[in-house]
Write a protein that holds these residues in place. Sequence first.
Motif, PDB file in Angstrom:
ATOM      1  N   LEU A 119     -10.174  -4.955  16.173  1.00  0.00           N
ATOM      2  CA  LEU A 119      -9.129  -5.306  14.715  1.00  0.00           C
ATOM      3  C   LEU A 119      -7.581  -4.921  15.106  1.00  0.00           C
ATOM      4  N   THR A 120      -6.549  -5.500  15.439  1.00  0.00           N
ATOM      5  CA  THR A 120      -5.796  -5.253  15.746  1.00  0.00           C
ATOM      6  C   THR A 120      -4.283  -5.939  14.974  1.00  0.00           C
ATOM      7  N   LEU A 121      -3.732  -5.693  13.342  1.00  0.00           N
ATOM      8  CA  LEU A 121      -3.808  -6.136  11.872  1.00  0.00           C
ATOM      9  C   LEU A 121      -2.199  -6.056  12.067  1.00  0.00           C
ATOM     10  N   GLY A 122      -1.348  -7.014  13.099  1.00  0.00           N
ATOM     11  CA  GLY A 122       0.313  -6.826  12.831  1.00  0.00           C
ATOM     12  C   GLY A 122       0.869  -7.496  11.113  1.00  0.00           C
ATOM     13  N   GLY A 123       1.593  -6.587  10.368  1.00  0.00           N
ATOM     14  CA  GLY A 123       2.536  -7.386   9.851  1.00  0.00           C
ATOM     15  C   GLY A 123       2.300  -6.731   8.484  1.00  0.00           C
ATOM     16  N   LEU A 124       1.481  -6.074   8.362  1.00  0.00           N
ATOM     17  CA  LEU A 124       0.614  -5.927   6.927  1.00  0.00           C
ATOM     18  C   LEU A 124       0.068  -5.107   6.704  1.00  0.00           C
ATOM     19  N   GLY A 125       0.657  -3.721   5.908  1.00  0.00           N
ATOM     20  CA  GLY A 125       0.019  -3.098   5.356  1.00  0.00           C
ATOM     21  C   GLY A 125      -0.875  -2.814   4.176  1.00  0.00           C
ATOM     22  N   LEU A 196      -7.099  -1.333  15.132  1.00  0.00           N
ATOM     23  CA  LEU A 196      -4.901  -0.949  14.964  1.00  0.00           C
ATOM     24  C   LEU A 196      -3.415  -1.837  13.682  1.00  0.00           C
ATOM     25  N   VAL A 197      -3.331  -0.790  13.489  1.00  0.00           N
ATOM     26  CA  VAL A 197      -2.353  -1.059  11.529  1.00  0.00           C
ATOM     27  C   VAL A 197      -0.972  -0.935  13.053  1.00  0.00           C
ATOM     28  N   PRO A 209       1.789   0.623   5.770  1.00  0.00           N
ATOM     29  CA  PRO A 209       0.869   0.599   6.928  1.00  0.00           C
ATOM     30  C   PRO A 209      -0.042   2.274   6.426  1.00  0.00           C
ATOM     31  N   GLN A 210       0.077   2.895   6.251  1.00  0.00           N
ATOM     32  CA  GLN A 210      -0.499   4.262   6.481  1.00  0.00           C
ATOM     33  C   GLN A 210      -1.408   4.168   4.935  1.00  0.00           C
ATOM     34  N   ALA A 211      -0.804   4.297   3.693  1.00  0.00           N
ATOM     35  CA  ALA A 211      -1.988   4.231   3.420  1.00  0.00           C
ATOM     36  C   ALA A 211      -3.175   3.251   3.298  1.00  0.00           C
ATOM     37  N   SER A 220      -6.168   3.568  13.327  1.00  0.00           N
ATOM     38  CA  SER A 220      -4.341   4.180  13.235  1.00  0.00           C
ATOM     39  C   SER A 220      -3.160   3.632  13.052  1.00  0.00           C
ATOM     40  N   TYR A 221      -1.833   3.798  12.964  1.00  0.00           N
ATOM     41  CA  TYR A 221      -1.028   3.085  12.447  1.00  0.00           C
ATOM     42  C   TYR A 221       0.103   2.981  13.539  1.00  0.00           C
TER      43      TYR A 221
END
Length: 250
Positions: A119-125, A196-197, A209-211, A220-221
């Motif tokens: 998963l690559t997760l962009g724009g949302l933490g 990946l966040v 994002p780190q949360a 990982s961030y």
Amino acid sequence: MPIFNNNDHPIAYLDEGEGDPILLIHGFASNKLINWVYPGWVDLLVKDGRRVIAIDNRGHGESHKYYNAEDYGAPVMAEDALKLLDHLYIDRADLFGYSMGTRISVFCAVQAPDRVRSLTLGGLGYGLISGVGNPQPIIDALLADKLSDVTDRGARMFRAFAEQTKSDRRALAACMQSARTPISEEMVSTITAPTLVAVGTDDDVAGDPQALVDVMQNASYLEIPNKDHMTSVGDKVFKKGTLEFLEQFS
């Protein structure tokens, strides 16, 4: 652009390149061209030796427009994405979502973990879990007669973006009105796929994002310096970090 019929309603997509499949899922009020083609993601990933599939989510782009809120929601849109993989005879893929596409990607991973390699997760933490605010101002902005009638800054941004993308604003309003199915920490913590966040340091929509990374088993961030929710999409740091992340699965 090719389409497939999903319950007799067309879902548009693109399918380019050869290699390991990666499914791109765009954000709210965007589409496969605005989110992925124009910022160079499709070309970049094809040149990296990947089969790149990008979906137009229901209510967006060239896909079918629904005008009832119950026809939307991330779990329903995740089913669309998984059915597209079925249509293309793809058993397992990397998933790459941005903003609303991140929510959809996470529901794919929860609903069908065996279908998701990474998963690559962009724009949302952590906003994925906590929510990203009251949707009503955005709904009102989308349905307003003209942009100048919209006074809320954030809602005005979404209305202007919808106009820029020549979107069906009534369909988008219905999408925004849909019930926000909660994603709990417990649900997110069950995801085992490497993740990946990626969030801009100036993004005031995404949440921490780190949360989110801390809740997940294998995440990982990637920090995107000096970029907000809109300007992160095509950023070179985002692209470099994503390619490096995906390289470990090639």
